[in-house]
Design an enzyme around this catalytic site. Sequence first.
Site, short mmCIF file in Angstrom:
data_model
loop_
_atom_site.label_atom_id
_atom_site.label_comp_id
_atom_site.label_asym_id
_atom_site.label_seq_id
_atom_site.Cartn_x
_atom_site.Cartn_y
_atom_site.Cartn_z
N LYS A 1 49.64 9.41 63.23
CA LYS A 1 48.76 9.76 62.11
C LYS A 1 49.56 10.22 60.90
CE LYS A 1 46.21 13.70 62.14
NZ LYS A 1 45.15 14.58 62.69
N ARG B 1 48.43 12.19 57.37
CA ARG B 1 47.28 12.77 56.67
C ARG B 1 47.39 12.49 55.17
NH1 ARG B 1 43.05 15.68 57.65
NH2 ARG B 1 43.45 16.07 59.86
N ASP C 1 41.07 15.39 71.81
CA ASP C 1 41.86 16.15 70.85
C ASP C 1 41.64 17.64 71.10
OD1 ASP C 1 43.68 16.51 68.82
OD2 ASP C 1 42.56 15.39 67.32
C1 R5P Z 1 45.73 17.83 64.26
O1 R5P Z 1 46.81 18.22 64.44
C2 R5P Z 1 44.64 18.16 65.20
O2 R5P Z 1 45.02 17.88 66.51
C3 R5P Z 1 43.36 17.44 64.85
O3 R5P Z 1 43.58 16.05 65.02
C4 R5P Z 1 42.93 17.71 63.44
O4 R5P Z 1 42.94 19.08 63.16
C5 R5P Z 1 41.55 17.18 63.24
O5 R5P Z 1 41.14 17.41 61.92
P1 R5P Z 1 40.00 16.52 61.30
O6 R5P Z 1 38.87 16.51 62.27
O7 R5P Z 1 39.64 17.23 60.02
O8 R5P Z 1 40.56 15.18 61.05
#
Ligand code: R5P
Length: 299
Positions: A191, A193, A218
Amino acid sequence: MIATIHHFAESRQAAHRLADLLGINCQAVNVRRFPDGESLVRVEDTQRTAILYRSLDHPNEKLVELMLAASALRDRGASRIVLVAPYLGYMRQDIAFQPGEAVSQKVIGTLLAAHFDMLVTVDPHLHRTASLAAVAPGIDAVAVSAAETLVELLRPEITSAVMLIGPDAESRPWVETVAAPLGLQVLVGEKRRLGDRHVQLEIAGIERVQGRTVVLIDDLISSGGTLVRCAELLHAAGATRIEAVATHCLASPHDLAKLAAAGVARVRSTDTVAGPTASVAIAPALAAALVRWAPTAAQ
Ligand code: R5P
């Protein structure tokens, strides 16, 4: 009974589940809001060990009342205050990504350490910090794993044809720990961001999901942006059913609607944060940790 659990209103059910397992008393923390927005906090009688139960999602609203309750418990005679915060907010900002940014993990950890003697939480989001002890200096700090709870949530309905998907490298420990006892295959994405709600994802080997049910795993669903993008890719690759399971779910109804629109048929989480996705109690895992790490509180 030598400990009492004190809970805020939103944690009532989860706190009572924990108290029932431990066989100890559970009391509400009374909060009254003044017209100007300040809070008056009042606690009931306590034992020398007081367990304060509050999950720290929406922490800006909750932290001040938490400090007031801790102070009131000391005034009531508690000599040991254990904070059970099943979700611990502000853990993701663990460095200053840009000059001038506050490192909220350090600030909030230090604040909690100043008011509590022990901190118990579940799957804290510590990816660059060695341990919870480093976050809350000088107090006992216990990070409980939700992996076993998630395994038991999935076990009754899973078949070996199901594939577990971790959306990013940070999810790998969870997805692999959950997959092992169930004997399931795993894919883990990469991923990048791009913004609060937007991510770029690649999943090597994604063609293997063709015709299969997949479950996204997750630690945290926040805005849901990560899982939305993941679901779009899996759908395009031919997955027949997509579900999501996480330790913590902070997603709003609007975020959950976006996940549904992206093809996620069902989202489930533990009850570390109360809400529509909460499908399994974290209380047994918390009770086991308290018995192990704070036995005087649990006898
Ligand atoms: C990232 O490191 C976490 O494991 C989650 O993938 C992340 O915090 C998810 O955030 P969101 O739902 O805003 O994409």
